[in-house]
Design a protein around this motif. Sequence first.
Motif, short mmCIF file in Angstrom:
data_model
loop_
_atom_site.label_atom_id
_atom_site.label_comp_id
_atom_site.label_asym_id
_atom_site.label_seq_id
_atom_site.Cartn_x
_atom_site.Cartn_y
_atom_site.Cartn_z
N THR A 29 -1.35 -38.94 35.39
CA THR A 29 -0.87 -38.19 36.56
C THR A 29 0.00 -36.99 36.22
O THR A 29 0.14 -36.07 37.03
CB THR A 29 -0.06 -39.12 37.49
OG1 THR A 29 1.05 -39.67 36.77
CG2 THR A 29 -0.93 -40.24 38.03
N THR A 30 0.59 -36.97 35.01
CA THR A 30 1.48 -35.88 34.64
C THR A 30 0.82 -34.83 33.75
O THR A 30 1.49 -33.93 33.24
CB THR A 30 2.73 -36.43 33.92
OG1 THR A 30 2.31 -37.27 32.83
CG2 THR A 30 3.59 -37.24 34.87
N GLN A 31 -0.48 -34.92 33.57
CA GLN A 31 -1.20 -33.92 32.77
C GLN A 31 -1.42 -32.65 33.59
O GLN A 31 -1.33 -32.66 34.82
CB GLN A 31 -2.54 -34.48 32.30
CG GLN A 31 -2.42 -35.57 31.26
CD GLN A 31 -1.95 -35.05 29.92
OE1 GLN A 31 -2.51 -34.11 29.36
NE2 GLN A 31 -0.90 -35.66 29.38
N SER A 32 -1.73 -31.56 32.91
CA SER A 32 -1.96 -30.30 33.61
C SER A 32 -3.42 -30.16 34.02
O SER A 32 -4.32 -30.72 33.38
CB SER A 32 -1.58 -29.12 32.72
OG SER A 32 -2.49 -28.99 31.63
N ALA A 33 -3.64 -29.39 35.08
CA ALA A 33 -5.01 -29.13 35.53
C ALA A 33 -5.78 -28.35 34.47
O ALA A 33 -6.99 -28.53 34.32
CB ALA A 33 -4.96 -28.36 36.85
N GLU A 34 -5.07 -27.50 33.74
CA GLU A 34 -5.73 -26.71 32.69
C GLU A 34 -6.27 -27.62 31.58
O GLU A 34 -7.39 -27.44 31.11
CB GLU A 34 -4.75 -25.70 32.09
CG GLU A 34 -4.36 -24.56 33.02
CD GLU A 34 -3.30 -24.95 34.04
OE1 GLU A 34 -3.05 -24.16 34.96
OE2 GLU A 34 -2.74 -26.07 33.93
N ARG A 35 -5.47 -28.61 31.19
CA ARG A 35 -5.91 -29.55 30.15
C ARG A 35 -7.13 -30.34 30.63
O ARG A 35 -8.10 -30.52 29.89
CB ARG A 35 -4.77 -30.50 29.80
CG ARG A 35 -5.11 -31.61 28.80
CD ARG A 35 -5.44 -31.07 27.42
NE ARG A 35 -4.39 -30.21 26.92
CZ ARG A 35 -3.26 -30.64 26.34
NH1 ARG A 35 -3.05 -31.93 26.20
NH2 ARG A 35 -2.37 -29.78 25.90
N LEU A 36 -7.09 -30.79 31.86
CA LEU A 36 -8.22 -31.53 32.41
C LEU A 36 -9.47 -30.66 32.42
O LEU A 36 -10.56 -31.11 32.02
CB LEU A 36 -7.89 -32.00 33.83
CG LEU A 36 -9.03 -32.66 34.61
CD1 LEU A 36 -9.52 -33.92 33.91
CD2 LEU A 36 -8.58 -32.99 36.04
N ALA A 37 -9.34 -29.41 32.85
CA ALA A 37 -10.49 -28.51 32.94
C ALA A 37 -11.10 -28.26 31.56
O ALA A 37 -12.33 -28.20 31.41
CB ALA A 37 -10.06 -27.19 33.58
N GLU A 38 -10.26 -28.11 30.54
CA GLU A 38 -10.75 -27.86 29.18
C GLU A 38 -11.60 -29.03 28.69
O GLU A 38 -12.67 -28.84 28.10
CB GLU A 38 -9.57 -27.65 28.23
CG GLU A 38 -8.83 -26.34 28.42
CD GLU A 38 -7.55 -26.29 27.59
OE1 GLU A 38 -7.25 -27.29 26.89
OE2 GLU A 38 -6.85 -25.27 27.66
N ILE A 39 -11.12 -30.24 28.94
CA ILE A 39 -11.83 -31.42 28.46
C ILE A 39 -13.12 -31.64 29.25
O ILE A 39 -14.16 -31.99 28.69
CB ILE A 39 -10.91 -32.65 28.51
CG1 ILE A 39 -9.80 -32.48 27.45
CG2 ILE A 39 -11.69 -33.94 28.27
CD1 ILE A 39 -8.73 -33.53 27.47
#
Length: 201
Positions: free
Chosen positions: A160-170
């Motif tokens: 829940t505390t991850q960034s949207a950018e990190r999620l998008a990259e993966i």
Amino acid sequence: MRVEVARHAGICYGVERALKLAEEAAESGAPVRTLGPLIHNPQAVQALRDKGVEVAASLEDASEGTLVIRSHGVSPAIIAAAGEKGLDVVDATCPFVRKAHEAAEVLVAEGYTLVIVGEPDHPEVEGIVAHAGGAALVVEDVADLPATLGTRRVGVVVQTTQSAERLAEIVEALLPRCTDLRVINTICSATAKRQEAAHEL
């Protein structure tokens, strides 16, 4: 020196809720312990102690009374074990974390190979893995992804505390490695607002 405070700062909803539930439990006068500190703030932890709420490092440290589960959540096995010990369990798991638990359970039940975007050793991620039955690949960044996944059906949830950018990259890196990709965005809205406010500074 100039100090600027972001538009969105302070204790998040999940932790604030957990603190309130612990304080309410202490009003009964029975022994109350939290399974690990509810907040990474020594002053707040001491304030709880002053109200009769102690910290249990593990389930073995709680033998009676009430056990408060912190907002990170825990595995179903720990909840069950606490009940078997006769403890009154107050589950203060953050609703956003619970959403991640439920999403992981659904994806595994539907036959997806589960990928969790997050920190492998973080208590929240450990709880998500447990709710998925232990069958999950945890990745912090694209470099953690294996060359092949051994499946064409992949489901993704995120700490829940991850960034949207990190999620998008993966997610972008996963696209060419599977034919059926389902992503359930479980990032906390408060986290997203705090990250956006920090970028504004």
